[in-house]
Scaffold this motif. Structure first.
Motif: not given
Length: 175
Positions: A8-15, A97-101, A162-171
Motif C-alpha cells: 500500500a505504500g507510496m514508494s517515495s524513495r523509489f520514485g 510487496g518488495d521482498l522480491a528476492y 532467511i538470507k534474502n529477507a534483508s534484500r527489500d527494494i527501497d530504491s
C-alpha cells in the motif's frame, strides 16, 4: 494460515510504483506472490498505487484489501492484515510487496519452522518480515501506531534464518 502481502505504500524513495517495476521479466510484486502462491492463500493490501498493482495481480490472489489510510504509515496496513486474519481465525504470514528476492524455498522454510509461536525471519543480526503471527497472539497485540510495524510488540518469538529477507527494494540501486 493465510498470507498477506503489504503493497500500500507510496514508494517515495523509489520514485514510482516499485511493486509494478519489472525485475527479471515480471513486476516485483509478482515475484513475491508466485513464491507464496503455491504454499498458502495469498491476499494483498493496496493503497497508493492501487490501480497499477491491481492490474498486475495474478488470478490466484484471494482477496485485495484497500487501505484507505496508507498515507499514515505501514502500521495501518499491518493492522488491516491482523484484523483480516482475526476475522478468518487464521494464523498470519505477513510479507512485503518488495521482498522480491525471498524465494519459495525460503517461505517454505519459514512455514515449516512455525510451531505455533510467533516467528520472524532473521538476517544480518536483525529480524523482521516475512513473519508469522499466531492467531492466538493477535488479541494480545495492542493497536498499532500508524508508522509502526510489529517489531517490539511481540516479546515471545523465534527466528529462522532467511538470507534474502534483508534484500527489500527501497530504491533503484537496491535492484
Amino acid at each position: 494460515m493465510i498470507g498477506v502481502v503489504l503493497a500500500a505504500g507510496m514508494s517515495s524513495r523509489f520514485g514510482r510504483c516499485k511493486q509494478t517495476f519489472i525485475l527479471n521479466g515480471k513486476p516485483i510484486i509478482c515475484h513475491v506472490l508466485e513464491s507464496l502462491g503455491s504454499l498458502i492463500e495469498v491476499n494483498v493490501i493496496v493503497g497508493h498505487f492501487e490501480r497499477e498493482i491491481r492490474a498486475v495481480l495474478p488470478e490466484f490472489v484471494s482477496k485485495i484489501i484497500r487501505n484507505e489510510n496508507y498515507k499514515k504509515g505501514i502500521g495501518t496496513s499491518v493492522q488491516l492484515a491482523i484484523d483480516y486474519a482475526k476475522a478468518k481465525r487464521e494464523d498470519l504470514l505477513i510479507t512485503l510487496g518488495d521482498l522480491a528476492y525471498v524465494n519459495r524455498e525460503e517461505y517454505k522454510k519459514l512455514i515449516m519452522s512455525y510451531r505455533g509461536k510467533a516467528i520472524y525471519s532473521s538476517f544480518n543480526e536483525c529480524y523482521g518480515p516475512p513473519c508469522i503471527i499466531p492467531f492466538g497472539a493477535m488479541s494480545k497485540i495492542p493497536a498499532l501506531r500508524e508508522k509502526a510495524g510489529l517489531k517490539g510488540l511481540i516479546k515471545d518469538f523465534e527466528t529462522v534464518p532467511i538470507k534474502n529477507a534483508s534484500r527489500d527494494i527501497d530504491s533503484l540501486k537496491d535492484l
